[in-house]
Design an enzyme around this catalytic site. Structure first.
Site, mmCIF file in Angstrom:
data_model
loop_
_atom_site.group_PDB
_atom_site.id
_atom_site.type_symbol
_atom_site.label_atom_id
_atom_site.label_comp_id
_atom_site.label_asym_id
_atom_site.label_seq_id
_atom_site.Cartn_x
_atom_site.Cartn_y
_atom_site.Cartn_z
ATOM 1 C CD GLN A 3 -3.060 -4.616 6.444
ATOM 2 O OE1 GLN A 3 -3.124 -3.468 5.720
ATOM 3 N NE2 GLN A 3 -3.911 -5.719 5.930
ATOM 4 C CE LYS B 279 -3.747 -2.637 2.085
ATOM 5 N NZ LYS B 279 -4.272 -3.173 3.341
ATOM 6 C CG ASP C 133 -9.127 -0.501 4.969
ATOM 7 O OD1 ASP C 133 -8.984 -0.539 3.565
ATOM 8 O OD2 ASP C 133 -8.363 -0.737 5.803
#
Ligand code: NDP
Length: 291
Positions: free
Chosen positions: A96, A52, A119
């Protein structure tokens, strides 16, 4: 059979973003900034976060990686999220997953400012997605929709079977595929570990999205001729012949299933790169909306 090449589609999205970021720079406008939080040193999570951050570099975004030891108290992590919420330079925040057992993931997701939740896991964004309102859509299902759009895969009126009902993949995938949009407008069946006649349901599917985390679970006898198969699964399977000691396996037995399909995603190189491209897109949108 044709390959739904996630690398290629993701590259096209990143190239477009790169041009738009360059334009922002020319106009003296704010450059998108993604902040990623990584807790502990889970090998797969390290790889995903590194990918990412690399994608941010590629498109010209600013990125910040915040690392914590696995035993960080929950309150400290929440403080950091708050700090990033309050930082006007940060456009997107991602934590994460999975987090260590002592931290409740929902507490952390709920703490992220919905306007920076790139997200798309915050209940506000999930609720808006359900209502068909503009929102940050979870990156993996969003990436799959972008992939279907890129390769102009027809979805209208098709029967899609989604295997897996997690909050981050299966459930949002079922919502997006059934929404009144293009791609979308499918009739969707969502399956899980208690589904009794999974093979029969899969055999009726025009589109199968396999997101259960069981390597090579979907076999040729479960897939009808001409089906579109999207393999979300990524499992590290031991392989002593490789330097890393593992190889990545999808949820679909590619060799036997592929010849029956009209379209199929490979693993790696299918859904993975699209998840990252969708995250980049969400971060760009967040920056534009705020500035
Ligand atoms: P979860 O473990 O959260 O969910 C798995 C789902 O599959 C559950 O709903 C479970 O059912 C269902 N399931 C498990 N076994 C069976 C079975 N035998 N038959 C039918 N359904 C079953 O996984 P995630 O959704 O987080 O991830 C799924 C896979 O996708 C993993 O391999 C993960 O690594 C990968 N992934 C890949 C991404 C990418 O970018 N390519 C991004 C995110 C995930 P139940 O609810 O009943 O337990």
């Amino acid at each position: 059979m044709e390959i739904l090449d996630g690398k290629k589609a993701a590259q096209a999205i990143k190239d477009e973003l790169k041009m738009e970021v360059a334009q922002l720079a020319v106009e003296g406008k704010k450059i998108p900034h993604l902040a990623a939080i990584l807790v502990g040193n889970n090998g797969a999570s390290e790889t995903y976060v590194a990918a990412k951050v690399k994608a941010c570099d590629e498109v010209g975004f600013k990125s910040t990686l915040v690392r914590f030891e696995a035993d960080i108290p929950s309150v400290k992590l929440l403080e950091k999220v708050q700090e990033l919420n309050n930082d006007p330079d940060v456009d997107g925040i991602l934590v994460q997953l999975p987090l260590p057992k002592h931290i409740r993931e929902s507490d952390v997701i709920d703490a992220i400012d919905p306007d920076k939740d790139v997200d798309g896991f915050h209940p506000v964004n999930i609720g808006k997605m359900l209502q068909g309102l503009p929102s940050f859509v979870p990156a993996t299902p969003h990436g799959i929709m972008l992939l279907l759009e890129h390769f102009k895969v027809e979805t209208k009126g098709k029967h899609a079977v989604v295997v897996g009902r997690s909050n981050i993949v299966g459930r949002p995938m079922s919502i997006l595929l059934s929404s009144n949009s293009n791609p979308g407008n499918c009739t969707v069946t969502i399956c899980h570990s208690h589904t009794k006649n999974l093979k029969e349901l899969c055999l009726q599917a025009d589109i199968i999205v396999a997101a259960l985390g069981k390597p090579e679970f979907v076999t040729a006898d479960m897939v009808k001729d001409g089906a579109v198969v999207v393999d979300v699964g990524i499992t590290r399977v031991e392989d002593s012949s490789r330097k890393t000691g593992f190889k990545l396996k999808g949820d679909v037995h590619f060799e036997s299933v592929a010849p029956k399909c009209s379209w199929i995603t490979p693993v790696p190189g299918g859904v993975g790169p699209m998840t990252i491209a969708a995250l980049m897109k969400n971060t760009f949108v967040s920056c534009k909306l705020k500035n």
